[in-house]
Design a protein around this motif. Structure first.
Motif, PDB file in Angstrom:
ATOM      1  N   ASN A  41     -11.158   4.806   7.029  1.00 17.70           N
ATOM      2  CA  ASN A  41     -12.264   5.691   6.663  1.00 17.70           C
ATOM      3  C   ASN A  41     -11.782   6.885   5.851  1.00 17.70           C
ATOM      4  OD1 ASN A  41     -14.139   4.038   7.886  1.00 17.70           O
ATOM      5  ND2 ASN A  41     -14.152   5.188   9.801  1.00 17.70           N
ATOM      6  N   LYS A  42     -10.628   7.434   6.227  1.00 16.92           N
ATOM      7  CA  LYS A  42     -10.081   8.577   5.490  1.00 16.92           C
ATOM      8  C   LYS A  42      -9.747   8.174   4.050  1.00 16.92           C
ATOM      9  CE  LYS A  42      -6.472  12.061   5.562  1.00 16.92           C
ATOM     10  NZ  LYS A  42      -5.261  12.557   6.196  1.00 16.92           N
ATOM     11  N   ILE A  43      -9.117   7.020   3.884  1.00 18.23           N
ATOM     12  CA  ILE A  43      -8.784   6.555   2.535  1.00 18.23           C
ATOM     13  C   ILE A  43     -10.053   6.255   1.747  1.00 18.23           C
ATOM     14  CG2 ILE A  43      -7.794   4.623   1.224  1.00 18.23           C
ATOM     15  CD1 ILE A  43      -5.483   4.588   3.221  1.00 18.23           C
ATOM     16  N   MET A  44     -11.006   5.570   2.382  1.00 15.07           N
ATOM     17  CA  MET A  44     -12.232   5.204   1.679  1.00 15.07           C
ATOM     18  C   MET A  44     -13.031   6.429   1.263  1.00 15.07           C
ATOM     19  SD  MET A  44     -13.418   1.659   3.483  1.00 15.07           S
ATOM     20  CE  MET A  44     -14.987   1.677   2.673  1.00 15.07           C
ATOM     21  N   ASP A  45     -13.012   7.482   2.091  1.00 12.14           N
ATOM     22  CA  ASP A  45     -13.724   8.716   1.734  1.00 12.14           C
ATOM     23  C   ASP A  45     -13.141   9.342   0.466  1.00 12.14           C
ATOM     24  OD1 ASP A  45     -15.499   8.474   3.830  1.00 12.14           O
ATOM     25  OD2 ASP A  45     -14.424   9.874   5.148  1.00 12.14           O
ATOM     26  N   GLY A  46     -11.855   9.099   0.203  1.00 18.05           N
ATOM     27  CA  GLY A  46     -11.209   9.677  -0.971  1.00 18.05           C
ATOM     28  C   GLY A  46     -11.210   8.787  -2.198  1.00 18.05           C
ATOM     29  N   LEU A  79       0.850  -1.182   0.000  1.00 16.71           N
ATOM     30  CA  LEU A  79       0.000   0.000   0.000  1.00 16.71           C
ATOM     31  C   LEU A  79       0.890   1.238   0.000  1.00 16.71           C
ATOM     32  CD1 LEU A  79      -2.851   1.301   0.345  1.00 16.71           C
ATOM     33  CD2 LEU A  79      -2.464   1.148   2.819  1.00 16.71           C
ATOM     34  N   VAL A  80       0.640   2.148  -0.936  1.00 14.08           N
ATOM     35  CA  VAL A  80       1.345   3.424  -0.993  1.00 14.08           C
ATOM     36  C   VAL A  80       0.275   4.506  -1.134  1.00 14.08           C
ATOM     37  CG1 VAL A  80       3.006   4.866  -2.236  1.00 14.08           C
ATOM     38  CG2 VAL A  80       3.392   2.395  -2.054  1.00 14.08           C
ATOM     39  N   GLY A  81       0.075   5.265  -0.074  1.00 18.11           N
ATOM     40  CA  GLY A  81      -0.963   6.291  -0.104  1.00 18.11           C
ATOM     41  C   GLY A  81      -2.329   5.649  -0.234  1.00 18.11           C
ATOM     42  N   ASN A  82      -3.056   6.016  -1.285  1.00 21.83           N
ATOM     43  CA  ASN A  82      -4.404   5.508  -1.522  1.00 21.83           C
ATOM     44  C   ASN A  82      -4.436   4.466  -2.632  1.00 21.83           C
ATOM     45  OD1 ASN A  82      -5.164   7.351   0.383  1.00 21.83           O
ATOM     46  ND2 ASN A  82      -6.162   8.737  -1.038  1.00 21.83           N
ATOM     47  N   GLU A  83      -3.280   3.880  -2.963  1.00 16.61           N
ATOM     48  CA  GLU A  83      -3.201   2.911  -4.043  1.00 16.61           C
ATOM     49  C   GLU A  83      -2.337   1.728  -3.639  1.00 16.61           C
ATOM     50  OE1 GLU A  83      -3.047   5.378  -8.130  1.00 16.61           O
ATOM     51  OE2 GLU A  83      -1.334   5.718  -6.798  1.00 16.61           O
ATOM     52  N   GLY A  84      -2.546   0.634  -4.332  1.00 19.68           N
ATOM     53  CA  GLY A  84      -1.641  -0.495  -4.198  1.00 19.68           C
ATOM     54  C   GLY A  84      -0.571  -0.380  -5.261  1.00 19.68           C
ATOM     55  N   LYS A 104      -8.321  -4.788  -0.994  1.00 20.19           N
ATOM     56  CA  LYS A 104      -9.282  -5.065   0.084  1.00 20.19           C
ATOM     57  C   LYS A 104      -8.553  -5.484   1.359  1.00 20.19           C
ATOM     58  CE  LYS A 104     -12.681  -6.613  -3.281  1.00 20.19           C
ATOM     59  NZ  LYS A 104     -13.424  -7.795  -3.783  1.00 20.19           N
ATOM     60  N   LEU A 105      -7.483  -6.259   1.201  1.00 21.43           N
ATOM     61  CA  LEU A 105      -6.688  -6.670   2.368  1.00 21.43           C
ATOM     62  C   LEU A 105      -6.016  -5.476   3.028  1.00 21.43           C
ATOM     63  CD1 LEU A 105      -5.105  -9.869   0.874  1.00 21.43           C
ATOM     64  CD2 LEU A 105      -6.705  -9.782   2.786  1.00 21.43           C
ATOM     65  N   PHE A 106      -5.461  -4.578   2.215  1.00 17.96           N
ATOM     66  CA  PHE A 106      -4.817  -3.392   2.779  1.00 17.96           C
ATOM     67  C   PHE A 106      -5.820  -2.616   3.619  1.00 17.96           C
ATOM     68  CE2 PHE A 106      -1.981  -3.308  -1.259  1.00 17.96           C
ATOM     69  CZ  PHE A 106      -1.147  -4.267  -0.725  1.00 17.96           C
ATOM     70  N   LEU A 107      -7.014  -2.403   3.074  1.00 19.51           N
ATOM     71  CA  LEU A 107      -8.038  -1.660   3.802  1.00 19.51           C
ATOM     72  C   LEU A 107      -8.472  -2.412   5.069  1.00 19.51           C
ATOM     73  CD1 LEU A 107     -10.158  -0.445   0.766  1.00 19.51           C
ATOM     74  CD2 LEU A 107      -8.785   0.998   2.293  1.00 19.51           C
ATOM     75  N   SER A 150      -6.161   0.274  -8.075  1.00 16.06           N
ATOM     76  CA  SER A 150      -7.203   0.771  -7.176  1.00 16.06           C
ATOM     77  C   SER A 150      -7.467  -0.229  -6.069  1.00 16.06           C
ATOM     78  CB  SER A 150      -8.503   0.999  -7.960  1.00 16.06           C
ATOM     79  OG  SER A 150      -8.317   1.967  -8.953  1.00 16.06           O
ATOM     80  N   LEU A 151      -7.785   0.280  -4.906  1.00 13.75           N
ATOM     81  CA  LEU A 151      -8.003  -0.585  -3.751  1.00 13.75           C
ATOM     82  C   LEU A 151      -9.345  -1.308  -3.814  1.00 13.75           C
ATOM     83  CD1 LEU A 151      -6.601   1.706  -0.909  1.00 13.75           C
ATOM     84  CD2 LEU A 151      -5.402  -0.051  -2.239  1.00 13.75           C
ATOM     85  N   HIS A 152     -10.349  -0.707  -4.443  1.00 15.20           N
ATOM     86  CA  HIS A 152     -11.691  -1.290  -4.407  1.00 15.20           C
ATOM     87  C   HIS A 152     -11.907  -2.410  -5.418  1.00 15.20           C
ATOM     88  CE1 HIS A 152     -12.365   1.345  -7.837  1.00 15.20           C
ATOM     89  NE2 HIS A 152     -13.576   0.843  -8.003  1.00 15.20           N
TER      90      HIS A 152
END
Length: 169
Positions: free
Chosen positions: A66-71, A18-23, A54-57, A46-48
């Motif tokens: 929650n902060k990452i998911m909101d973005g 995981l790097v920031g909001n991406e894998g 999904k594992l990272f989240l 993309s994480l979704h």
């Protein structure tokens, strides 16, 4: 360990973080079938839509998750792509409970990914490994058996990297 998993399943095996909001894909062992998936190291995903995402989240603290998911932009890539926060939360909970995650045609039609977490000291998530296969070779009926192999490999890597917490059946 990745080569052993590849040799056992004959499918492509990947490792990422995981790097920031991406894998980010770090390494791969290309599958042994005449048709196999190849992803260049350094590719961001993309994480979704990805099993490792999904594992990272699932392994993040609630506030950070929650902060990452909101973005996240939950863009629809196939009819199976998760496009709601509620749907993604359900998948994250399932990954947390099962110890593995699945992406069944969520990013690409005809592709399935099964991933497991790689844990370091104090059982902290440091990455993930996953296999990628065509749905014709990895139908839903074989996911549980494949997930067991992926988790066993992830556990071996985790122990090598200093994780001393063993899962209890």
């Amino acid at each position: 360990f990745m080569r052993d998993l590849r040799d056992d399943t004959m499918e492509s095996v990947f490792a990422g973080v995981l790097v920031g909001n991406e894998g980010v894909v770090l390494e791969q062992c290309e599958g042994l079938h005449p048709f196999s998936f190849r992803i260049s190291p350094g590719l961001r995903f993309s994480l979704h839509t990805a099993a490792p995402g999904k594992l990272f989240l699932a392994h993040l603290e609630t506030k950070k998750r929650n902060k990452i998911m909101d973005g996240l932009k939950l863009n629809k890539l196939t009819p199976n792509t998760i496009t709601t926060k509620e749907g993604l939360e359900k998948e994250i909970l399932k990954a947390s409970q099962d110890g593995y995650a699945v992406d069944y045609e969520e990013e690409f039609k005809g592709q399935v990914c099964v991933g497991a977490p790689v844990l370091g000291k104090n059982a902290k998530l440091i990455g993930s490994i996953w296999i990628v296969a065509p749905t014709s070779r990895l139908p839903k009926s074989k996911i549980s058996e494949t997930a067991k192999r992926v988790m066993e490999t992830a556990d071996k890597i985790s122990q090598t990297l200093g994780n001393q917490f063993r899962k209890v059946a």
